[in-house]
Motif scaffolding. Sequence first.
Motif: not given
Length: 94
Positions: A3-9
């Motif tokens: 989620q840390i990586f997938a949620a990037q703008d």
Amino acid sequence: MCQIFAAQDPADYQCETRSIRLNGHSTSIRLEAVFWQVLDGIAKREGLTTPQFLSQLHDEVLELRGEVRNFASLLRCACLTEIARGSSGAKHAA
């Protein structure tokens, strides 16, 4: 964890092309926006514009190595080094 990586703008990894002059030759460099943010922060800290900083870096690599292979990759690695040092002005440097 992902989620840390997938949620990037998505704006941060949107590619951006900038035209600059290196050794008197016009060229274009294409990097993701977040890398440009880091480079802009480094340049500002050094009291230079981003094109001035890139030209200076290019010249120093030429002097040190005799050639500059894959300047865009060198710039990405410079950004990672800057982030690891913790001194970038980029919003995602932490």
